[in-house]
Design a protein around this motif. Sequence first.
Motif, PDB file in Angstrom:
ATOM      1  N   LYS A  85      -5.064   0.932  -7.386  1.00 11.37           N
ATOM      2  CA  LYS A  85      -5.759   0.430  -6.198  1.00 11.37           C
ATOM      3  C   LYS A  85      -4.817   0.268  -5.009  1.00 11.37           C
ATOM      4  CE  LYS A  85      -5.445  -4.494  -7.321  1.00 11.37           C
ATOM      5  NZ  LYS A  85      -6.199  -5.698  -7.621  1.00 11.37           N
ATOM      6  N   LYS A  86      -3.512   0.307  -5.217  1.00 12.94           N
ATOM      7  CA  LYS A  86      -2.532   0.213  -4.128  1.00 12.94           C
ATOM      8  C   LYS A  86      -2.274   1.578  -3.472  1.00 12.94           C
ATOM      9  CE  LYS A  86      -0.873  -4.099  -4.856  1.00 12.94           C
ATOM     10  NZ  LYS A  86      -0.539  -5.108  -3.910  1.00 12.94           N
ATOM     11  N   VAL A  87      -2.780   2.650  -4.092  1.00 13.46           N
ATOM     12  CA  VAL A  87      -2.512   4.006  -3.616  1.00 13.46           C
ATOM     13  C   VAL A  87      -3.757   4.585  -2.958  1.00 13.46           C
ATOM     14  CG1 VAL A  87      -1.790   6.331  -4.279  1.00 13.46           C
ATOM     15  CG2 VAL A  87      -0.859   4.355  -5.501  1.00 13.46           C
ATOM     16  N   SER A  88      -3.613   4.986  -1.690  1.00  8.68           N
ATOM     17  CA  SER A  88      -4.715   5.690  -1.028  1.00  8.68           C
ATOM     18  C   SER A  88      -4.340   7.162  -0.920  1.00  8.68           C
ATOM     19  CB  SER A  88      -4.991   5.109   0.365  1.00  8.68           C
ATOM     20  OG  SER A  88      -3.906   5.335   1.222  1.00  8.68           O
ATOM     21  N   VAL A  89      -5.312   8.007  -1.117  1.00 10.08           N
ATOM     22  CA  VAL A  89      -5.118   9.453  -1.036  1.00 10.08           C
ATOM     23  C   VAL A  89      -6.120   9.971  -0.021  1.00 10.08           C
ATOM     24  CG1 VAL A  89      -5.187  11.628  -2.302  1.00 10.08           C
ATOM     25  CG2 VAL A  89      -4.389   9.557  -3.452  1.00 10.08           C
ATOM     26  N   PRO A  92      -5.585  17.827   7.713  1.00 10.26           N
ATOM     27  CA  PRO A  92      -5.368  19.268   7.866  1.00 10.26           C
ATOM     28  C   PRO A  92      -3.891  19.638   7.805  1.00 10.26           C
ATOM     29  CG  PRO A  92      -6.830  18.425   9.576  1.00 10.26           C
ATOM     30  CD  PRO A  92      -6.279  17.240   8.845  1.00 10.26           C
ATOM     31  N   ASP A  93      -3.611  20.825   7.280  1.00 11.14           N
ATOM     32  CA  ASP A  93      -2.231  21.324   7.251  1.00 11.14           C
ATOM     33  C   ASP A  93      -1.624  21.242   8.645  1.00 11.14           C
ATOM     34  OD1 ASP A  93      -2.304  21.902   4.582  1.00 11.14           O
ATOM     35  OD2 ASP A  93      -2.803  24.008   4.874  1.00 11.14           O
ATOM     36  N   GLY A  94      -0.409  20.793   8.712  1.00 11.31           N
ATOM     37  CA  GLY A  94       0.277  20.723  10.001  1.00 11.31           C
ATOM     38  C   GLY A  94       0.026  19.459  10.770  1.00 11.31           C
ATOM     39  N   THR A  95      -0.859  18.597  10.280  1.00 12.74           N
ATOM     40  CA  THR A  95      -1.140  17.350  10.985  1.00 12.74           C
ATOM     41  C   THR A  95      -0.053  16.335  10.683  1.00 12.74           C
ATOM     42  OG1 THR A  95      -3.507  17.715  10.877  1.00 12.74           O
ATOM     43  CG2 THR A  95      -2.793  15.457  11.240  1.00 12.74           C
ATOM     44  N   LEU A  96       0.541  15.793  11.683  1.00 11.29           N
ATOM     45  CA  LEU A  96       1.559  14.762  11.539  1.00 11.29           C
ATOM     46  C   LEU A  96       0.870  13.414  11.557  1.00 11.29           C
ATOM     47  CD1 LEU A  96       4.520  15.394  11.299  1.00 11.29           C
ATOM     48  CD2 LEU A  96       4.802  14.786  13.677  1.00 11.29           C
ATOM     49  N   THR A  97       0.995  12.633  10.494  1.00  9.38           N
ATOM     50  CA  THR A  97       0.310  11.354  10.436  1.00  9.38           C
ATOM     51  C   THR A  97       1.255  10.167  10.595  1.00  9.38           C
ATOM     52  OG1 THR A  97       0.453  11.264   8.036  1.00  9.38           O
ATOM     53  CG2 THR A  97      -1.534  12.242   8.990  1.00  9.38           C
ATOM     54  N   ARG A  98       2.514  10.344  10.256  1.00  9.20           N
ATOM     55  CA  ARG A  98       3.472   9.233  10.333  1.00  9.20           C
ATOM     56  C   ARG A  98       4.842   9.750  10.658  1.00  9.20           C
ATOM     57  NH1 ARG A  98       0.231   5.088   8.605  1.00  9.20           N
ATOM     58  NH2 ARG A  98      -1.234   5.811   7.114  1.00  9.20           N
ATOM     59  N   LYS A 116       0.845  -1.191   0.000  1.00  8.18           N
ATOM     60  CA  LYS A 116       0.000   0.000   0.000  1.00  8.18           C
ATOM     61  C   LYS A 116       0.881   1.242   0.000  1.00  8.18           C
ATOM     62  CE  LYS A 116      -3.650   2.264   2.553  1.00  8.18           C
ATOM     63  NZ  LYS A 116      -4.417   2.351   3.766  1.00  8.18           N
ATOM     64  N   ILE A 117       0.439   2.260  -0.708  1.00  5.77           N
ATOM     65  CA  ILE A 117       1.108   3.557  -0.728  1.00  5.77           C
ATOM     66  C   ILE A 117       0.101   4.569  -0.213  1.00  5.77           C
ATOM     67  CG2 ILE A 117       2.183   5.308  -2.189  1.00  5.77           C
ATOM     68  CD1 ILE A 117       2.691   2.852  -4.174  1.00  5.77           C
ATOM     69  N   ASP A 118       0.475   5.317   0.816  1.00  7.12           N
ATOM     70  CA  ASP A 118      -0.422   6.285   1.443  1.00  7.12           C
ATOM     71  C   ASP A 118       0.047   7.696   1.118  1.00  7.12           C
ATOM     72  OD1 ASP A 118      -2.352   7.462   3.110  1.00  7.12           O
ATOM     73  OD2 ASP A 118      -0.983   7.422   4.814  1.00  7.12           O
ATOM     74  N   VAL A 119      -0.806   8.462   0.463  1.00 12.34           N
ATOM     75  CA  VAL A 119      -0.531   9.862   0.164  1.00 12.34           C
ATOM     76  C   VAL A 119      -1.444  10.674   1.072  1.00 12.34           C
ATOM     77  CG1 VAL A 119      -0.559  11.659  -1.598  1.00 12.34           C
ATOM     78  CG2 VAL A 119       0.003   9.301  -2.237  1.00 12.34           C
ATOM     79  N   SER A 120      -0.860  11.398   2.011  1.00 14.79           N
ATOM     80  CA  SER A 120      -1.647  12.171   2.979  1.00 14.79           C
ATOM     81  C   SER A 120      -1.163  13.608   2.987  1.00 14.79           C
ATOM     82  CB  SER A 120      -1.470  11.602   4.388  1.00 14.79           C
ATOM     83  OG  SER A 120      -1.825  10.247   4.432  1.00 14.79           O
ATOM     84  N   GLY A 121      -2.093  14.517   3.124  1.00  8.53           N
ATOM     85  CA  GLY A 121      -1.725  15.923   3.216  1.00  8.53           C
ATOM     86  C   GLY A 121      -2.909  16.800   2.873  1.00  8.53           C
ATOM     87  N   ILE A 170      -4.190  12.614  -8.442  1.00  8.43           N
ATOM     88  CA  ILE A 170      -3.004  12.401  -7.612  1.00  8.43           C
ATOM     89  C   ILE A 170      -2.695  10.912  -7.534  1.00  8.43           C
ATOM     90  CG2 ILE A 170      -2.101  12.556  -5.245  1.00  8.43           C
ATOM     91  CD1 ILE A 170      -3.729  15.232  -5.066  1.00  8.43           C
ATOM     92  N   ARG A 171      -3.723  10.107  -7.307  1.00 12.40           N
ATOM     93  CA  ARG A 171      -3.560   8.652  -7.246  1.00 12.40           C
ATOM     94  C   ARG A 171      -2.938   8.126  -8.548  1.00 12.40           C
ATOM     95  NH1 ARG A 171      -8.306   7.722  -5.986  1.00 12.40           N
ATOM     96  NH2 ARG A 171      -7.967   7.469  -3.763  1.00 12.40           N
ATOM     97  N   ALA A 172      -3.438   8.583  -9.677  1.00 13.05           N
ATOM     98  CA  ALA A 172      -2.948   8.127 -10.978  1.00 13.05           C
ATOM     99  C   ALA A 172      -1.490   8.502 -11.198  1.00 13.05           C
ATOM    100  CB  ALA A 172      -3.821   8.694 -12.095  1.00 13.05           C
ATOM    101  N   VAL A 173      -1.117   9.725 -10.836  1.00 14.28           N
ATOM    102  CA  VAL A 173       0.271  10.166 -11.018  1.00 14.28           C
ATOM    103  C   VAL A 173       1.212   9.362 -10.130  1.00 14.28           C
ATOM    104  CG1 VAL A 173       1.880  12.087 -10.665  1.00 14.28           C
ATOM    105  CG2 VAL A 173      -0.310  12.490 -11.770  1.00 14.28           C
ATOM    106  N   VAL A 174       0.858   9.190  -8.856  1.00 14.63           N
ATOM    107  CA  VAL A 174       1.710   8.432  -7.931  1.00 14.63           C
ATOM    108  C   VAL A 174       1.843   6.987  -8.394  1.00 14.63           C
ATOM    109  CG1 VAL A 174       1.915   7.555  -5.566  1.00 14.63           C
ATOM    110  CG2 VAL A 174       1.260   9.937  -5.955  1.00 14.63           C
ATOM    111  N   ALA A 175       0.736   6.355  -8.753  1.00  6.07           N
ATOM    112  CA  ALA A 175       0.776   4.959  -9.203  1.00  6.07           C
ATOM    113  C   ALA A 175       1.606   4.823 -10.471  1.00  6.07           C
ATOM    114  CB  ALA A 175      -0.642   4.443  -9.441  1.00  6.07           C
ATOM    115  N   GLY A 176       1.399   5.717 -11.420  1.00  9.07           N
ATOM    116  CA  GLY A 176       2.141   5.658 -12.679  1.00  9.07           C
ATOM    117  C   GLY A 176       3.631   5.884 -12.495  1.00  9.07           C
ATOM    118  N   THR A 177       3.980   6.860 -11.658  1.00  7.98           N
ATOM    119  CA  THR A 177       5.383   7.172 -11.420  1.00  7.98           C
ATOM    120  C   THR A 177       6.098   6.015 -10.731  1.00  7.98           C
ATOM    121  OG1 THR A 177       4.881   9.533 -11.277  1.00  7.98           O
ATOM    122  CG2 THR A 177       6.961   8.805 -10.305  1.00  7.98           C
ATOM    123  N   LEU A 178       5.403   5.374  -9.791  1.00  7.86           N
ATOM    124  CA  LEU A 178       6.014   4.268  -9.045  1.00  7.86           C
ATOM    125  C   LEU A 178       5.804   2.913  -9.721  1.00  7.86           C
ATOM    126  CD1 LEU A 178       5.080   5.330  -5.407  1.00  7.86           C
ATOM    127  CD2 LEU A 178       7.255   5.634  -6.598  1.00  7.86           C
TER     128      LEU A 178
END
Length: 70
Positions: free
Chosen positions: A56-60, A64-70, A8-13, A43-51
């Motif tokens: 379906k492996k990419v979640s977007v 909120p700005d400034g939130t630390l998730t990982r 899984k690839i997680d894109v958060s922000g 965004i999902r399509a660009v990340v999946a294509g680039t990688l």
Amino acid sequence: MGESRVEKIDVSGAVSSWNPAYLKTAIEKSDPVPEQKNDPDGIRAVVAGTLGRQSKKVSVREVPDGTLTR
């Protein structure tokens, strides 16, 4: 990643402020700068294509700005 399998690839922000073009070209080198755009599927399509992964492996997800998730 090496020999590890990517499950899984997680894109958060501040996704609603991004434009998929941000992920293709450095903003500093863009002329004009791409407009802000709420396009999680783009965004999902660009990340999946680039990688070289399936979309379906990419979640977007919006966080909120400034939130630390990982």
